[in-house]
Scaffold this motif. Sequence first.
Motif, mmCIF file in Angstrom:
data_model
loop_
_atom_site.group_PDB
_atom_site.id
_atom_site.type_symbol
_atom_site.label_atom_id
_atom_site.label_comp_id
_atom_site.label_asym_id
_atom_site.label_seq_id
_atom_site.Cartn_x
_atom_site.Cartn_y
_atom_site.Cartn_z
ATOM 1 N N MET A 1 11.109 50.565 25.048
ATOM 2 C CA MET A 1 11.825 49.298 25.061
ATOM 3 C C MET A 1 13.103 49.441 25.875
ATOM 4 S SD MET A 1 13.346 47.114 21.843
ATOM 5 C CE MET A 1 11.744 47.169 21.043
ATOM 6 N N THR A 2 13.402 48.463 26.755
ATOM 7 C CA THR A 2 14.613 48.489 27.546
ATOM 8 C C THR A 2 15.823 48.289 26.651
ATOM 9 O OG1 THR A 2 13.418 47.546 29.420
ATOM 10 C CG2 THR A 2 15.808 47.413 29.485
ATOM 11 N N ARG A 3 16.811 49.126 26.795
ATOM 12 C CA ARG A 3 18.014 49.003 25.984
ATOM 13 C C ARG A 3 18.827 47.818 26.462
ATOM 14 N NH1 ARG A 3 21.008 51.846 22.467
ATOM 15 N NH2 ARG A 3 23.261 51.592 22.518
ATOM 16 N N LYS A 4 19.183 46.920 25.536
ATOM 17 C CA LYS A 4 19.940 45.721 25.867
ATOM 18 C C LYS A 4 21.410 45.974 25.569
ATOM 19 C CE LYS A 4 17.549 43.416 22.910
ATOM 20 N NZ LYS A 4 16.629 44.471 22.538
ATOM 21 N N THR A 5 22.264 45.584 26.482
ATOM 22 C CA THR A 5 23.701 45.695 26.259
ATOM 23 C C THR A 5 24.312 44.303 26.351
ATOM 24 O OG1 THR A 5 24.078 46.104 28.624
ATOM 25 C CG2 THR A 5 23.850 48.028 27.196
ATOM 26 N N VAL A 6 25.286 44.049 25.507
ATOM 27 C CA VAL A 6 25.962 42.758 25.525
ATOM 28 C C VAL A 6 27.089 42.805 26.541
ATOM 29 C CG1 VAL A 6 27.256 41.093 24.154
ATOM 30 C CG2 VAL A 6 25.410 42.414 23.096
ATOM 31 N N PRO A 7 27.093 41.896 27.528
ATOM 32 C CA PRO A 7 28.157 41.917 28.527
ATOM 33 C C PRO A 7 29.523 41.772 27.872
ATOM 34 C CG PRO A 7 26.378 40.442 29.192
ATOM 35 C CD PRO A 7 26.118 40.838 27.768
ATOM 36 N N GLU A 35 27.508 31.138 18.237
ATOM 37 C CA GLU A 35 27.983 31.335 19.601
ATOM 38 C C GLU A 35 26.944 32.141 20.369
ATOM 39 O OE1 GLU A 35 31.662 33.388 19.287
ATOM 40 O OE2 GLU A 35 32.791 31.638 18.546
ATOM 41 N N VAL A 36 26.779 31.780 21.643
ATOM 42 C CA VAL A 36 25.901 32.561 22.524
ATOM 43 C C VAL A 36 26.709 32.928 23.753
ATOM 44 C CG1 VAL A 36 23.663 32.715 23.644
ATOM 45 C CG2 VAL A 36 23.989 31.091 21.759
ATOM 46 N N ARG A 37 26.913 34.212 23.956
ATOM 47 C CA ARG A 37 27.686 34.649 25.103
ATOM 48 C C ARG A 37 26.906 34.475 26.396
ATOM 49 N NH1 ARG A 37 30.240 40.238 22.859
ATOM 50 N NH2 ARG A 37 28.692 39.970 21.227
ATOM 51 N N GLU A 38 27.628 34.189 27.466
ATOM 52 C CA GLU A 38 27.004 33.995 28.773
ATOM 53 C C GLU A 38 26.184 35.223 29.165
ATOM 54 O OE1 GLU A 38 30.121 33.179 31.502
ATOM 55 O OE2 GLU A 38 30.618 31.221 30.642
ATOM 56 N N GLY A 39 25.014 34.977 29.705
ATOM 57 C CA GLY A 39 24.183 36.060 30.200
ATOM 58 C C GLY A 39 23.527 36.897 29.134
ATOM 59 N N HIS A 212 19.822 40.033 22.362
ATOM 60 C CA HIS A 212 21.001 40.897 22.254
ATOM 61 C C HIS A 212 21.589 40.792 20.852
ATOM 62 C CE1 HIS A 212 20.683 40.075 26.615
ATOM 63 N NE2 HIS A 212 21.194 41.278 26.758
ATOM 64 N N GLU A 213 21.579 39.583 20.301
ATOM 65 C CA GLU A 213 22.079 39.351 18.956
ATOM 66 C C GLU A 213 21.137 38.389 18.243
ATOM 67 O OE1 GLU A 213 26.181 38.331 18.721
ATOM 68 O OE2 GLU A 213 26.802 39.850 20.187
ATOM 69 N N ALA A 224 22.739 35.063 7.994
ATOM 70 C CA ALA A 224 23.058 36.403 8.512
ATOM 71 C C ALA A 224 23.132 36.337 10.024
ATOM 72 C CB ALA A 224 22.018 37.430 8.082
ATOM 73 N N GLU A 225 23.919 37.215 10.616
ATOM 74 C CA GLU A 225 23.996 37.288 12.073
ATOM 75 C C GLU A 225 24.505 38.666 12.482
ATOM 76 O OE1 GLU A 225 26.611 34.247 13.434
ATOM 77 O OE2 GLU A 225 28.119 34.627 11.895
ATOM 78 N N GLY A 226 24.180 39.036 13.709
ATOM 79 C CA GLY A 226 24.601 40.334 14.222
ATOM 80 C C GLY A 226 23.540 40.911 15.128
ATOM 81 N N ARG A 227 23.775 42.131 15.594
ATOM 82 C CA ARG A 227 22.767 42.820 16.405
ATOM 83 C C ARG A 227 21.671 43.350 15.480
ATOM 84 N NH1 ARG A 227 26.467 46.184 20.804
ATOM 85 N NH2 ARG A 227 28.034 44.534 21.098
ATOM 86 N N VAL A 228 20.554 43.712 16.090
ATOM 87 C CA VAL A 228 19.400 44.128 15.290
ATOM 88 C C VAL A 228 19.764 45.253 14.343
ATOM 89 C CG1 VAL A 228 17.091 45.143 15.383
ATOM 90 C CG2 VAL A 228 17.710 43.359 17.006
ATOM 91 N N HIS A 229 20.432 46.289 14.853
ATOM 92 C CA HIS A 229 20.747 47.438 14.003
ATOM 93 C C HIS A 229 21.754 47.070 12.915
ATOM 94 C CE1 HIS A 229 24.167 47.747 16.829
ATOM 95 N NE2 HIS A 229 24.791 48.359 15.834
#
Length: 343
Positions: A1-7, A35-39, A212-213, A224-229
């Motif tokens: 799986m491609t690692r996703k990073t939040v800009p 909220e959804v961050r750009e990109g 990403h989130e 609930a909200e946050g990144r998968v981990h």
Amino acid sequence: MTRKTVPSGVGNAVEVRGLVKHFGAVKAVDGVDLEVREGTVLGVLGPNGAGKTTLVRCLSTLLVPDAGTATVAGYDVVRQPRALRRKIGLTGQYASVDEKLSGWENLYMIGRLLDLSRKEARGRADELLERFSLTEAAKRPAAKYSGGMRRRLDLAASMIGRPAVLYLDEPTTGLDPRTRNEVWDEVQRMVRDGATVLLTTQYMEEAEQLAHELTVIDRGRVIAEGRVHELKAKVGGRTLQIRPALAGELDRMVGALAQAGLDGVGGATADHEEGVVNVPIISDEQLTSVVNVLGDRGFALAAINTHLPSLDEVFLALTGQKSSGSENGRDAARDQPYEEAAA
């Protein structure tokens, strides 16, 4: 799986505060903030009837919210709907293509409606038909497409104008695995090019692959909200798995940990079939304490791993329901077609 990073250092493409939408006595959306961050890709999860589709309809100007505010790509969804529609793309749960037109004509027409030049519209139609493996059927009326082909055409239509914000409402329901991967590739391509995506899905694999989130909605509210981990950590169930260098030492290791009486560390158990000792833990400090105890007692360790619950297990823990990829799921307002909702 491609690692996703939040800009980092980017603004929000979508901002929602206290959004409410009710149908009679039913509050399909009940004070949602997100909220959804750009990109980036925000995955919105929830059981059938949670309010996911109603939320998407409000944010895409197809429904007018009863309360709250929402800004998308810099436009207010209530006060500036016409300008906003030129900045967004939408793929709903049902393909909405013109069956009398060919696949190519559908895409060309939408491109022209979005003010692309004739040359741009032709080029974009050709490009997307190729990406979604529809080139051979380009001149065939959409009425003669299979269900999966119509779905791919609908996805291509939502992307033809290169929208700044793309809403995908359970976009791969009913698609075969290869086509689903094609959709994922195209979504990731758009995000790399700067697009922002709000994705609703009941496929946990899809959420892990693209988002990403995550935001989890139930009964119209964010629970609930946050990144998968982060969500996995919230529901607990983190397990330290230790493989000794000598398989015969599993029981001795369990005994040593029990005698140590480490604060907050759950009871260790030996899994003889897998050849590991499982230790429920909460924090990294507890992980360190367990390893230190085993080192002090002279145990040689071959491998150490931490296991988090699957996203399916997280979904079940948060909502009390299993995730489902069923095509028959309905949100509170889903019986109402998109065309009717927009009227």
